[in-house]
Scaffold this active site. Structure first.
Site, mmCIF file in Angstrom:
data_model
loop_
_atom_site.group_PDB
_atom_site.id
_atom_site.type_symbol
_atom_site.label_atom_id
_atom_site.label_comp_id
_atom_site.label_asym_id
_atom_site.label_seq_id
_atom_site.Cartn_x
_atom_site.Cartn_y
_atom_site.Cartn_z
ATOM 1 N N HIS A 7 46.220 57.202 64.050
ATOM 2 C CA HIS A 7 47.120 58.125 64.753
ATOM 3 C C HIS A 7 48.343 58.570 63.948
ATOM 4 O O HIS A 7 48.998 59.553 64.317
ATOM 5 C CB HIS A 7 47.593 57.471 66.045
ATOM 6 N N TYR A 38 54.492 57.368 80.922
ATOM 7 C CA TYR A 38 54.554 58.182 79.704
ATOM 8 C C TYR A 38 53.368 59.126 79.713
ATOM 9 O O TYR A 38 52.232 58.702 79.887
ATOM 10 C CB TYR A 38 54.493 57.249 78.496
ATOM 11 N N SER A 40 51.902 62.146 77.179
ATOM 12 C CA SER A 40 52.077 62.829 75.909
ATOM 13 C C SER A 40 51.937 64.333 76.086
ATOM 14 O O SER A 40 51.042 64.812 76.773
ATOM 15 C CB SER A 40 51.031 62.325 74.912
ATOM 16 N N THR A 51 54.815 65.386 69.193
ATOM 17 C CA THR A 51 54.665 65.309 70.648
ATOM 18 C C THR A 51 56.029 65.089 71.287
ATOM 19 O O THR A 51 56.980 64.685 70.626
ATOM 20 C CB THR A 51 53.743 64.140 71.069
#
Length: 664
Positions: A382, A496, A498, A509
Site C-alpha cells: 500500500h 474511518y 477512505s 487520500t
C-alpha cells in the site's frame, strides 16, 4: 448470497465466449497490416489523449484553513465524547487556533509554497507507511478478487494465468508508451465522455489541458502513482523502508509451493512474448512435482520490518544478491496456488488476504494470485499507491481477459511440455536463516489463526433503490456499519472511511468521518427498536444522515477534510520536538483509534475485496455497492471481537434500514 453462488451467477450471465467469431474478426481486421496486428497485441489501449497529458496542469491539493479544520475536528468528536470531555477538548482546540496552530500553519504554508511540484501530504504520507515497523500482510496489504470468467474453460489455472500475464504486459506497455487512456472523472459522462472531449483536450497544451476538461465538467485524476505498479517493490530497511523500481527488467517472478521461478515476458526488441510461450513457461512450472518447500523464504516478508531488514542483510551476505534483485525488479509476482478453494468462501477471502505465506512475497507492488480451481485476484503493497491506480489496472485487465483472451483452452494442445526459458531461483540458506524462517512461520500461523473473517452479501437492496429513496448508497452503508456496532455495544465509535484526493496533483487520500451527530442520534433510536418513534420520522433522520454524509464526502474529495491537515501539523510538531496540547489530548487518540475502518472499491468485476483491522480491537470492513445488492468483507481479531457476530448484526441493520426506507 454466498461468494460461490455469486461465482455461478457470473458464469451463467452469458453463454461461453463466442471465441471463434471474435478470433475470426480479430484476425480479419488485424491482417490488414503487420503493424496493426502487432499493435493490437502489444497495447491494451491506444489512446489519442496521452496518458500524462493532464498531469502538468492538475490543481494542487489545498491546505485547509486552520479554523475550518478545527471546526470539522470538533464536529467529528461530538458523537464520541461525553459533555465534560467535549468542553475540555474545545478549550484545547480554541487555544491551538490562537497559538501553536497558527505557527504550524504558517510553516506548512511556507513549505507548500516552495514545493509547488507536489502536494503537502505526499512525503509525510509516504513516510507514515514506510516508517511503520509492523508486518505488511493484514496490517496494510489489501486484496481484490476478480469475478470469474463466463466460461469455466477460461477459469482453468493455466489459461487464466497466461491471459492475466499477457493483459498485464499490454497494460504496462500502454502505460509506458503514454497510450493508456488518462483517468478522468466525468460528472456527466453523456456530455463529456465523448470523442469530441478527447479531440478537444488533446489539442490543448498540457499546461492548460486540465482547465479544458474542467469546462466540460470532467475532472482528470492524478496518475503519478501508476509508474510504481510494475517493476517496483518495498525494500525493508532499519527504521524506514524504501521503494525501489527497475524499469529495465523484462521478467516476472512466479511462485509455486514456495519455490521461485523467473522468465522474460518482454523480448529484447521490446515486444511482448507470445501467449503460447508464456503458457509454455507456466506449464513447465506447473509440471514441477517437488513437494512444498520446507524452507519457505517468502515467510520473511511477513516479519516485523526491522527484523526482516536485518534478516535480508544476512541472506544477501550469504550469496542471494542476484535472486533478491530478480524478485525485486520483476514486473510483478505471479502466485500459483496448488490448493483449490473448493466451496469455502471464507477460505477464499483468507487466501487473498494473507494465505499461508509459504507461497507469498508481500513486499512486491502487487502479486497476482491464481488458485488451482480458477479464482484469481491480487494482493498489493500500500505504500506506493492507493485504490484508484490498482482498481484501474484491475478493471482494465479483467476487461481484456474477458473480451480479448489471447490464450484459449484449445491452445493447451499446442504446448510441448518442456521449456528452457524458465529460470529456477534457488535461495542459499544457512542454519541462521532456517531458524528465523521456522520462528516466523510459527508466529504467522498463530497470528492468522487469531484473525476472524466474515462475509455478507445482502440481496435486493442496492444502489438503484437507494437513489430511488433519495439517499446516498454510501451513506446507507456507513449508517449500517454504525448501527451494527451500536446494536452490539450501545455506543458510537471512531470510524474511518477512505476518500481519494486524486483530483489533485500527488493527492493521496483524505479521511471521511462517517460517525456524525446525525448517525449517533439515529442509531440510539433504531438500536432500541422503532415502536416509540414513527417510521416517517426515522426515515427523515436517515435522509438527514445521508445529507450530512454527502457534505462530508464532497469536502473530503476536495481536500477539505481535517485528518490529513492535522496529521501533517502533528508530524511537523514532532519534528521540532515540541509537544502540542491538541495532539496530547486523549480526544485526539480516541478519534484516531479507528475501531471501524472502512474502504470500498466497488466494481462489477470485483467479486470481493478487503483488508485487516487497523487496530487490535477493531474491524476492517471492505465493502461493495452494486445496483441491487450490498456486500461487506469484515475482519477482526478473535481475542478482541467477532467478525461473524458483527456480520450478523450488520445484516439486521440492513434489514432495519431497508424496512424504514420502504415505509410510506
Amino acid at each position: 448470497m454466498t461468494l460461490l453462488a455469486a461465482k455461478r451467477v457470473f458464469i451463467s450471465q452469458k453463454p461461453a465466449h463466442s471465441v471463434t467469431k471474435k478470433r475470426v474478426l480479430t484476425h480479419f481486421f488485424c491482417s490488414k497490416s503487420t503493424k496493426a496486428a502487432n499493435d493490437n497485441y502489444e497495447y491494451i489501449q491506444q489512446s489519442r489523449v496521452p496518458t500524462m497529458h493532464f498531469q502538468p496542469s492538475l490543481p494542487r491539493l489545498p491546505i485547509p484553513k486552520l479554523d475550518d479544520t478545527c471546526r470539522r475536528y470538533l464536529n467529528a468528536l461530538k458523537p464520541l465524547l461525553k459533555d465534560d470531555e467535549m468542553q475540555r477538548t474545545q478549550a484545547i482546540v480554541e487555544k491551538f487556533q490562537k497559538t501553536d496552530g497558527v505557527a504550524l500553519q504558517t510553516e506548512l504554508q511556507h513549505l507548500d509554497e516552495v514545493n509547488k511540484h507536489t502536494s503537502y501530504i505526499r512525503k509525510p504520507w509516504f513516510d507514515m507507511y514506510l516508517e511503520d515497523r509492523r508486518p505488511l500482510p493484514i496490517n496494510y496489504n489489501p486484496f481484490l478478487v476478480f469475478s470469474p470468467e463466463s466460461s469455466e474453460q477460461y477459469n482453468k489455472q493455466l489459461v487464466k494465468a497466461t491471459n492475466l500475464v499477457v493483459s498485464s504486459m499490454r497494460f504496462l506497455k500502454s502505460l509506458r508508451a503514454n497510450l493508456l487512456e488518462p483517468e478522468v472523472f466525468h460528472l456527466n459522462p453523456k456530455k463529456s465522455d465523448t470523442q469530441f472531449f478527447r479531440t478537444f483536450t488533446r489539442l490543448l497544451p498540457s499546461s492548460v489541458s486540465w482547465y479544458g476538461a474542467y469546462l466540460m465538467n470532467a475532472y482528470p485524476l492524478d496518475m503519478s502513482q501508476y509508474a510504481n505498479l510494475f517493476n517496483s517493490t518495498r525494500i525493508p530497511m532499519i527504521g524506514k523502508d524504501e521503494i525501489e523500481m527497475d524499469k529495465s527488467a523484462k521478467h516476472i517472478v512466479v511462485m509455486r509451493n514456495g519455490y521461485f521461478y523467473a522468465f522474460d515476458v518482454i523480448k529484447p526488441d521490446g515486444n511482448i512474448v507470445p501467449p503460447i510461450e508464456i503458457a509454455q513457461n507456466l506449464q513447465h512450472i506447473l509440471n514441477d512435482h517437488r513437494p512444498k518447500t520446507d524452507i519457505p523464504v517468502g515467510i520473511l516478508t511477513t516479519a516485523e520490518r526491522n527484523h526482516w531488514a536485518t534478516t535480508r542483510r544476512h541472506i544477501l551476505g550469504i550469496g542471494n544478491k542476484k535472486i533478491l534483485h530478480k524478485i525485486d525488479s520483476s514486473a510483478f509476482v505471479l502466485i500459483l496456488d496448488d490448493e483449490p478453494v473448493g466451496t469455502d468462501e471464507l477460505q477464499l477471502l483468507r487466501r487473498y488476504l494473507h494465505g499461508e505465506a509459504d507461497n507469498r512475497w508481500f513486499d512486491k507492488s502487487f502479486s497476482l494470485i491464481v488458485t488451482k480451481d480458477g479464482f484469481a485476484g491480487l494482493n498489493f503493497e500500500h505504500a506506493w499507491g492507493d485504490g484508484v491506480a490498482v482498481l484501474r489496472y484491475f478493471q482494465d485487465i479483467k476487461k481484456d481477459i474477458s473480451e480479448k483472451p489471447r490464450f484459449h483452452p484449445e491452445d493447451e494442445k499446442k504446448l510441448s511440455g518442456g521449456s528452457s526459458s524458465v529460470e529456477s531461483l534457488n535461495f542459499k540458506v544457512d542454519d541462521i536463516t532456517c531458524g528465523i524462517i521456522a520462528k516466523e512461520k510459527k508466529k504467522y500461523d498463530q497470528w492468522t489463526k487469531n484473525l476472524d473473517v466474515g462475509f455478507l452479501m445482502y440481496e435486493g437492496f442496492g444502489k438503484k433503490e437507494c437513489k430511488d429513496f433519495g439517499v446516498s448508497p454510501d451513506a446507507v452503508m456507513q449508517l449500517a456499519f454504525q448501527l451494527a456496532f451500536f446494536k452490539q455495544e450501545a455506543r458510537s465509535v471512531a470510524a474511518y472511511e477512505s476518500c481519494s484526493t486524486a483530483a489533485f496533483k500527488h493527492g493521496r487520500t483524505e479521511t471521511l468521518r462517517p460517525c456524525t451527530v446525525q448517525t449517533n442520534n439515529l442509531c440510539s433510536i433504531m438500536a432500541k427498536g422503532t415502536s416509540d418513534v414513527s417510521l416517517q420520522k426515522i426515515k427523515k433522520m436517515i435522509i438527514d444522515c445521508s445529507n450530512a454524509h454527502t457534505t462530508l464526502t464532497k469536502e473530503a474529495a476536495m481536500g477539505q477534510g481535517f485528518d490529513r491537515h492535522l496529521f501533517v501539523l502533528r508530524k511537523m510538531a514532532d519534528g521540532s520536538g515540541k509537544k502540542i496540547d491538541l495532539f496530547e489530548d486523549p480526544a485526539y487518540g480516541i478519534i484516531n483509534h479507528n475501531i471501524l475502518s472502512t474502504s470500498t472499491l466497488s466494481s462489477p468485476v470485483v467479486l470481493a475485496g478487503g483488508f485487516g483491522p487497523v487496530v487490535n480491537d477493531g474491524f476492517g470492513i471492505g465493502y461493495m455497492i452494486q445496483d441491487r445488492r450490498l456486500g461487506a468483507v469484515v475482519t477482526s481479531y478473535r481475542d478482541k471481537r467477532s467478525a461473524k457476530e458483527y456480520v450478523d448484526s450488520l445484516e439486521e441493520s440492513f434489514k432495519d434500514i431497508h424496512k424504514v426506507l420502504l415505509s410510506r
